[in-house]
Design a protein around this motif. Structure first.
Motif, PDB file in Angstrom:
ATOM      1  N   ASP A  17      -7.687  -3.254   6.470  1.00  0.00           N
ATOM      2  CA  ASP A  17      -6.369  -2.708   6.163  1.00  0.00           C
ATOM      3  C   ASP A  17      -6.468  -1.213   5.880  1.00  0.00           C
ATOM      4  O   ASP A  17      -6.709  -0.421   6.788  1.00  0.00           O
ATOM      5  N   ALA A  18      -6.307  -0.854   4.634  1.00  0.00           N
ATOM      6  CA  ALA A  18      -6.169   0.558   4.326  1.00  0.00           C
ATOM      7  C   ALA A  18      -7.416   1.376   4.647  1.00  0.00           C
ATOM      8  O   ALA A  18      -7.320   2.553   4.974  1.00  0.00           O
ATOM      9  N   LEU A 453      -4.093  -2.953  12.040  1.00  0.00           N
ATOM     10  CA  LEU A 453      -3.418  -3.774  11.030  1.00  0.00           C
ATOM     11  C   LEU A 453      -3.746  -5.261  11.151  1.00  0.00           C
ATOM     12  O   LEU A 453      -3.677  -5.995  10.154  1.00  0.00           O
ATOM     13  N   SER A 454      -4.084  -5.723  12.344  1.00  0.00           N
ATOM     14  CA  SER A 454      -4.411  -7.141  12.496  1.00  0.00           C
ATOM     15  C   SER A 454      -5.594  -7.490  11.608  1.00  0.00           C
ATOM     16  O   SER A 454      -6.537  -6.717  11.474  1.00  0.00           O
ATOM     17  N   ARG A 473       0.281  -5.775   4.195  1.00  0.00           N
ATOM     18  CA  ARG A 473      -0.845  -4.867   4.444  1.00  0.00           C
ATOM     19  C   ARG A 473      -0.362  -3.511   4.958  1.00  0.00           C
ATOM     20  O   ARG A 473      -1.010  -2.475   4.760  1.00  0.00           O
ATOM     21  N   ALA A 474       0.798  -3.517   5.635  1.00  0.00           N
ATOM     22  CA  ALA A 474       1.323  -2.266   6.187  1.00  0.00           C
ATOM     23  C   ALA A 474       1.637  -1.266   5.080  1.00  0.00           C
ATOM     24  O   ALA A 474       1.531  -0.050   5.280  1.00  0.00           O
ATOM     25  N   THR A 475       2.005  -1.751   3.919  1.00  0.00           N
ATOM     26  CA  THR A 475       2.335  -0.846   2.817  1.00  0.00           C
ATOM     27  C   THR A 475       1.140   0.047   2.479  1.00  0.00           C
ATOM     28  O   THR A 475       1.283   1.267   2.327  1.00  0.00           O
ATOM     29  N   ALA A 476      -0.034  -0.579   2.376  1.00  0.00           N
ATOM     30  CA  ALA A 476      -1.224   0.204   2.039  1.00  0.00           C
ATOM     31  C   ALA A 476      -1.524   1.246   3.113  1.00  0.00           C
ATOM     32  O   ALA A 476      -2.019   2.337   2.809  1.00  0.00           O
ATOM     33  N   THR A 481      -1.953   6.793   4.562  1.00  0.00           N
ATOM     34  CA  THR A 481      -1.710   7.816   5.575  1.00  0.00           C
ATOM     35  C   THR A 481      -1.018   9.028   4.962  1.00  0.00           C
ATOM     36  O   THR A 481      -1.380  10.176   5.238  1.00  0.00           O
ATOM     37  N   LEU A 482      -0.036   8.792   4.132  1.00  0.00           N
ATOM     38  CA  LEU A 482       0.635   9.915   3.461  1.00  0.00           C
ATOM     39  C   LEU A 482      -0.319  10.634   2.513  1.00  0.00           C
ATOM     40  O   LEU A 482      -0.318  11.868   2.433  1.00  0.00           O
TER      41      LEU A 482
END
Lengths: 511, 511
Positions: A17-18, A453-454, A473-476, A481-482
């Motif tokens: 993930d992150a 992301l998978s 998981r997309a939140t992390a 990224t920011l």
């Protein structure tokens, strides 16, 4: 048991993930290898073309701008001055449309971020225009400049997003008459990508052109004629009406030779008949009319054939996106664009209220339609939710993953003695495995697409790590990224010139 | 603001979740209208073919059954008796494979549920084989007979699922040596669909054939020769090994003329080289070998060219599904199947641990690959999760929705004067709408696909109704579907015969 028994589903892989986002630059330029899909035979395409020509010849288009009517009258079009209805015969339409190039490039302030529109190129843009934003941490809210800037940073950070759309999320707290200036400045300073101008009226378009010219260090907007740096979306008030402000925006972009995507937004059953051939005929008439107007202003103006034909829910009138009919329209519209040798803009979209399974299957339906149709520009390709009424941070990450999957799918598969691998097959015994074979070892690092992301860990490992869904998981990923975002360097003189332009124009507008 | 501004996103539409599921029967027979996608040119297909022929000629296949080796030796194949390696020259392979029909049908006990395999037909099956099941109410658990029966009821209730796979979820609490009998009986009594037999050894296959014959009221398994009612999946122990029990199952099915899908399950990087052309060449050799064996047993045995080529995560060895490479393999395998005029089996799949966004984008990648590749049988098409290790109730509902989207996409788009709708376009004023036009009113009820699960209400209405994601809404659909399930009537004599067969065989086996 199942066919998967022999493969390893171990817990020893790295986290997915992150830690790994964003991927290294890889998707700077994407080209399709498959030939575009053919849905209609040549006779059917001609029947749609013929109907659209009858629309332009017999019914005409309401063009709510005296100045635009004058331009077309001068080409030989018939203008009814009372109703502002313009009729054009098919020969005139063909002559004008033929002046548009079949491919063009947009050069932003960083020439390495030049995008190519036409041929087999596929360019994706950030979502454009939603009045709301959502993320899983802060919830749903009216969009604002802080979110606007975050989306530009995210677009800049993901290589899969090639361009910035028109006002990714409207900064609703800023004055409506000057917010386009703040948006253009954010586009230019937080990113080095090309962007879309707001073409509601002459001034907003001109500001977008002028500011890109300044960022490129050019001496005025005229210097971008012949080397465009921006483009715009011209919406049509379907059926058969071009609003005056849109016509002004279109003509302004054409005067300066900037890109124009003329896109009738046509929901079948509402803005067009319910049948797809009729919708395509009307879309075709409207798109070609706008392109003809652009060519009448300046022959050779780079244009995109824009298509956004989906349908409504006939039980409620609600708009629907990513439907089977929308996917078919995306394919068929590509056949029409190619008939006129025009670059093609289409849109992956969805009507879901959450970045969930529905958002993904609707996006995939429309996205595959775009790709198979040979779309050159995938507009609204990252972050679109709620039928375009909300820009979603999590959906943006999901979209980047879906885009990257499709880009990887589009890569070529060379068939050579080496890729046919007979010797490797001969080396591995029956029932054995290829993990350690030299043929594998030489190629394994980039043999397959590595997802962002998978999560391919086995259930036990995944569950022990929190059992997070892809959306969770997309939140992390957007947070990381920011946090790691690097603002692209900008020539100080250009940045000063952009700032000075914004200050001057704000003074003029609010006077 | 955005392009959606003019469409209505009202709250006055009907609810779109449990109240409307399942849809009325519509998807009994699905045929593709698009021509299959071409990924490789003819020379490339021939290069893959040639490599696969070299594999069969020079390397051979390990066939761990003396009886099967005898069958092939009698056709002229070269058998190394020490290693049980069979080599066949390309002429022999071509002769044998050419005996397989290019299309066939499976007739279950209800002839209206006959499925057609070949040509443009597209048949979807329930997931097969997972040792675990999951639903959002009861969580994840070892699969059991109660769940097995529920899945059969669900498959029977959704028109989009045309066939039952091999042991949708293994009833792990039942004795391993007789559970296939309980599964076949559930297939036959809770549904009237065709099903897949377990082909691990002769007896399990024969039981499946005999029980279908009894359910059809036929006098013994021989009566289904020439009119098959069941099929099976023959897995290959790739690379290049057919296990003995699988060979026995294959030969048994062929003796009785039942359907056989020979499917090498090949994860690139593990069971094949990492390069797709090599994987396809190996898959091709293995699939054709199995089909040749079936033809050697009984010429004309209906066979499917089975393809299941995906890849592993090269960093961990974990299997990956619905990858870009898997989608390409699904398309390319169709080109190979058509080269030999064989019906084609492929698989939509995913490696996600939840019925979430990842599950959907991976399923869509592979599903589009299947459809574009011209797959006739979509195996594991409903309920597959965790790379096939878990059967999911919610994923089944998501899959039915995705299948129905694709089926609707595949429908023809006739171009006629009526669908071109010029008169309707002429009737509606510029800037108006088509909602009340006669052209719309005559067609609106079935103009567009009506989704089962997608929610198109506006955000406010959706949020006020609980803000449920698609996966959450899916729970209500399977619950309602089970609650409303109607067991299909069965001839009492046939039901008795099936019961008696099961009792007798259990006695024989447990003796």
């Amino acid at each position: 048991m199942g066919e998967q028994g022999r493969a390893r589903r171990g817990g020893r892989r790295r986290r997915q993930d992150a830690d790994t986002a964003p991927a290294a630059p890889r998707w700077g330029r994407v080209r399709r290898t498959l030939a575009p899909t053919v849905m209609f035979d040549a006779d059917e395409v001609e029947a749609i073309h013929d109907t659209s020509m009858r629309i332009l010849e017999e019914l005409g288009i309401e063009l709510m701008s005296e100045r635009a009517c004058d331009v077309l009258a001068a080409t030989g079009a018939t203008v009814d001055r009372d109703s502002l209805t313009v009729r054009m015969d098919r020969g005139l339409v063909a002559d004008l449309v033929a002046k548009a190039p079949d491919t063009f490039a947009l050069t932003p302030r960083n020439p390495e971020r030049r995008v190519h529109l036409g041929g087999t190129d596929m360019v994706a843009t950030l979502v454009a225009g939603p009045p709301a934003v959502h993320d899983a941490v802060n919830g749903r809210r009216t969009s604002n400049m802080a979110d606007y800037e975050n989306f530009i940073r995210l677009a800049h950070s993901f290589d899969a997003i090639h361009m910035i759309g028109n006002q990714v999320a409207a900064p609703m707290e800023l004055p409506a008459e000057t917010r386009h200036l703040d948006c253009y400045r954010a586009n230019l300073t937080l990113s080095d990508r090309a962007y879309h101008c707001t073409a509601i009226g002459r001034d907003r378009a001109l500001d977008g052109i002028a500011m890109m010219a300044l960022a490129r260090g050019l001496d005025g907007a005229e210097a971008m004629i012949g080397d465009p740096g921006v483009t715009t979306i011209i919406s049509v008030n379907s059926p058969r009406r071009f609003d005056g402000e849109m016509a002004e925006g279109l003509m302004t972009m054409a005067e300066y030779g900037q890109g124009i995507a003329v896109t009738p937004f046509t929901l079948m059953g509402a803005m067009t008949p319910v049948t797809l051939p009729a919708a395509l005929a009307q879309q075709n008439a409207e798109a070609l009319f706008g392109i003809a107007l652009a060519q009448a202003v300046r022959p050779g103006t780079p244009c995109l054939y824009g298509a956004f034909t989906s349908n409504v829910d006939m039980k409620s009138g609600a708009p629907a996106f990513g439907t089977p009919e929308n996917a078919r329209a995306n394919i068929a519209s590509g056949q029409l664009a190619r008939r006129y040798a025009l670059p093609y803009r289409a849109t992956p979209s969805n009507a879901s209220n959450a970045a969930d399974a529905q958002a993904v299957w609707e996006t995939e339906m429309s996205l595959w339609g775009c790709m198979l149709g040979g779309a050159n520009m995938l507009y609204h390709a990252a972050g679109w939710l709620e039928g375009g009424l909300c820009a979603s941070y999590e959906k943006l990450v999901l979209d980047v993953e879906m885009l990257q999957h499709l880009y990887a799918f589009c890569e070529p598969t060379p068939v050579t003695a080496e890729t046919l691998g007979f010797d490797a097959i001969a080396r591995v015994p029956t029932g054995g495995h290829f993990f350690g074979d030299a043929h594998t070892m030489e190629r394994y690092t980039d043999a397959f697409y590595t997802p962002m992301l998978s999560d391919w860990r086995n259930h036990e490992t995944w569950a022990a790590d929190g059992a997070l869904t892809a959306t969770q998981r997309a939140t992390a990923i957007w947070q990381k990224t920011l946090a790691e975002y690097d603002q692209p360097p900008m020539d100080p003189a250009a940045a000063e010139a952009v700032d000075a332009y914004v200050a001057r124009r704000k003074g003029e507008i609010t006077g």
